[in-house]
Design a protein around this motif. Structure first.
Motif, PDB file in Angstrom:
ATOM      1  N   ILE A  39       0.822  -1.212   0.000  1.00 27.67           N
ATOM      2  CA  ILE A  39       0.000   0.000   0.000  1.00 27.67           C
ATOM      3  C   ILE A  39       0.857   1.263   0.000  1.00 27.67           C
ATOM      4  CG2 ILE A  39      -1.711   1.309   1.322  1.00 27.67           C
ATOM      5  CD1 ILE A  39      -2.694  -1.523   2.353  1.00 27.67           C
TER       6      ILE A  39
ATOM      7  N   PHE B 252      -3.855   3.823  -4.855  1.00 28.54           N
ATOM      8  CA  PHE B 252      -4.866   4.081  -3.827  1.00 28.54           C
ATOM      9  C   PHE B 252      -5.346   5.524  -3.765  1.00 28.54           C
ATOM     10  CE2 PHE B 252      -2.593   0.307  -2.577  1.00 28.54           C
ATOM     11  CZ  PHE B 252      -3.578  -0.525  -2.085  1.00 28.54           C
TER      12      PHE B 252
ATOM     13  N   ILE C 156     -11.071  -0.749  -5.628  1.00 33.55           N
ATOM     14  CA  ILE C 156     -10.113  -1.738  -5.133  1.00 33.55           C
ATOM     15  C   ILE C 156     -10.779  -2.612  -4.085  1.00 33.55           C
ATOM     16  CG2 ILE C 156      -7.944  -2.078  -3.862  1.00 33.55           C
ATOM     17  CD1 ILE C 156      -7.041   0.680  -4.897  1.00 33.55           C
TER      18      ILE C 156
ATOM     19  N   ALA D 183      -6.509   7.029   0.185  1.00 37.33           N
ATOM     20  CA  ALA D 183      -7.771   6.543  -0.384  1.00 37.33           C
ATOM     21  C   ALA D 183      -8.878   7.567  -0.150  1.00 37.33           C
ATOM     22  CB  ALA D 183      -8.150   5.209   0.248  1.00 37.33           C
TER      23      ALA D 183
ATOM     24  N   ASP E 172     -12.485  -3.272   2.076  1.00 39.60           N
ATOM     25  CA  ASP E 172     -11.645  -4.178   2.868  1.00 39.60           C
ATOM     26  C   ASP E 172     -12.542  -5.323   3.355  1.00 39.60           C
ATOM     27  OD1 ASP E 172     -10.002  -5.450   4.679  1.00 39.60           O
ATOM     28  OD2 ASP E 172      -9.602  -3.681   5.915  1.00 39.60           O
TER      29      ASP E 172
ATOM     30  N   VAL F 168     -12.110   2.008  -1.657  1.00 38.55           N
ATOM     31  CA  VAL F 168     -11.560   0.694  -1.331  1.00 38.55           C
ATOM     32  C   VAL F 168     -12.553  -0.087  -0.475  1.00 38.55           C
ATOM     33  CG1 VAL F 168      -9.645  -0.544  -0.237  1.00 38.55           C
ATOM     34  CG2 VAL F 168      -9.227   1.664  -1.368  1.00 38.55           C
TER      35      VAL F 168
ATOM     36  N   LYS G  64      -9.059   6.728  -4.417  1.00 33.53           N
ATOM     37  CA  LYS G  64      -9.826   5.556  -4.820  1.00 33.53           C
ATOM     38  C   LYS G  64     -10.729   5.082  -3.686  1.00 33.53           C
ATOM     39  CE  LYS G  64      -8.078   5.387  -8.895  1.00 33.53           C
ATOM     40  NZ  LYS G  64      -7.106   4.378  -9.314  1.00 33.53           N
TER      41      LYS G  64
ATOM     42  N   VAL H 271     -12.761   4.248   2.454  1.00 36.74           N
ATOM     43  CA  VAL H 271     -12.554   2.821   2.671  1.00 36.74           C
ATOM     44  C   VAL H 271     -13.758   2.268   3.417  1.00 36.74           C
ATOM     45  CG1 VAL H 271     -11.065   1.026   3.632  1.00 36.74           C
ATOM     46  CG2 VAL H 271     -10.062   3.206   2.875  1.00 36.74           C
TER      47      VAL H 271
ATOM     48  N   CYS I 180      -4.681   1.924   3.963  1.00 32.49           N
ATOM     49  CA  CYS I 180      -5.245   2.517   2.743  1.00 32.49           C
ATOM     50  C   CYS I 180      -5.614   3.982   2.953  1.00 32.49           C
ATOM     51  CB  CYS I 180      -6.478   1.728   2.290  1.00 32.49           C
ATOM     52  SG  CYS I 180      -6.132   0.062   1.708  1.00 32.49           S
TER      53      CYS I 180
END
Length: 358
Positions: free
Chosen positions: A67, A74, A145, A98, A81, A79, A77, A101, A93
């Protein structure tokens, strides 16, 4: 090791991220009674299992370096998890830039993860969602992601891969990435007379009594343990490589042939399975191996004891196949069928054995 395999770089450098884990977990959130239906998820409710995983520096620092050293993947973006646990990957992240997340965790550790996110000032970036991936409602239609540490013992034990693939099919954008995106299962053979005598043959005569019924059961249960690399007798054979970006969930069930060639005259008491994972979308190919010639991880290796002691000469080969599938009654368990034969100067044998990881 075995990434003599593909030149994978195992990255375990230290970083400056402070450990976000509270020294005094809230017992009212993490304890409690377990039912059999909830056992899998509740086993992840206790901080002890997360401590073991976080202290596995091969595992955790590889993810951290993937990462931090690939921020371009990232930045800005969204994400997802999957199986976030304490939220450590989500924190990585978020720190890498990011946009948002979504940390999904089904166990009661989700409550701790929320506190950890708040304590570290990332509540505006990380949303912890408590529930099963297959049942939650994600606040966004798509993510860029998907990151997850889904690997179990023998790679596939606990069957969390199916959950990652479900999330990929439901939420990942067309050109999105899954991290890690490749996993490979390997097989080798070892000499292990001392342990087999102590743990398996013990049941032949227990204070003068025959307890062979337990011996049969113990033979069927693969052992998760650390194998001394000096015990390895043969080459290491690739059984299966899985492309997490493209594979179907059914691809986790497979039959793979193998040929294990002896590198010295010795005895074989067991076959040993281990796995490698890699992150091929990084600027530099990165990953790690759980093999016996690599740095130890909490996954260790998976040892399958043979009914026969094989006397093998250098250059002779144990040939056969391994069939792997989720157990039909409990898909988190793994059924393994091993067929093997040796036609050597001192030993001729052909056998099929069944194993069950549970």
């Amino acid at each position: 090791m075995m990434v003599e395999d593909e030149g994978l770089e195992e990255t375990t450098e230290s970083s400056n991220l402070d450990d976000p884990i509270s020294d005094e977990p809230n017992d009212s959130l993490i304890g409690g009674e377990k039912t059999s239906a909830d056992y899998y998820f509740d086993s992840y409710s206790h901080f002890g299992i997360h401590e073991e995983m976080l202290k596995d520096t091969v595992r955790t620092k590889t993810y951290q370096n993937v990462i931090y050293q690939n921020i371009f993947l990232f930045r800005n973006k969204v994400v997802l998890d999957v199986g976030a646990g304490t939220g450590i990957l989500s924190l990585f992240c978020a720190k890498a830039g990011a946009k948002h997340v979504y940390a999904v965790e089904c166990s009661r550790m989700a409550d701790m993860a929320k506190e950890i996110v708040e304590a570290n000032g990332f509540s505006n970036v990380i949303t912890v969602l408590k529930g099963k991936v297959e049942e939650i409602v994600l606040p966004v239609a798509q993510v860029d992601i998907i990151i997850s540490e889904w690997m179990g013992y023998f790679l596939l034990f606990e069957n969390m891969l199916a959950t990652v693939l479900y999330a990929r099919d439901k939420w990942l954008i067309n050109d999105g990435i899954v991290l890690p995106d490749r996993a490979s299962l390997f097989l080798t053979a070892i000499e292990d007379a001392e342990y087999k005598e102590d743990k398996i043959e013990f049941w032949n005569n227990v204070y003068g009594f025959d307890m062979l019924c337990i011996k049969k059961q113990s033979m069927m249960e693969p052992l998760v343990d650390t194998v001394d690399q000096n015990q390895i007798v043969t080459n290491c054979q690739l059984l299966k490589t899985m492309d997490i970006s493209k594979m179907a969930s059914g691809d986790a069930s497979f039959t793979a042939p193998f040929k294990l060639v002896a590198e010295r005259n010795d005895y074989i008491h067991a076959l040993v399975a281990y796995f490698d994972v890699s992150f091929t979308k990084c600027h530099k190919l990165t990953g790690f191996s759980t093999g016996p010639r690599s740095r130890a991880t909490h996954w260790k290796q998976t040892v399958l004891y043979l009914e026969d002691v094989l006397t093998i000469g250098e250059g002779e080969a144990v040939v056969g196949s391994m069939t792997v599938a989720p157990n039909k009654k409990n898909p988190r368990d793994v059924d393994i069928m091993l067929k093997y034969s040796l036609n050597g100067e001192h030993c001729q044998v052909s056998r099929t054995q069944q194993y069950k990881m549970r």
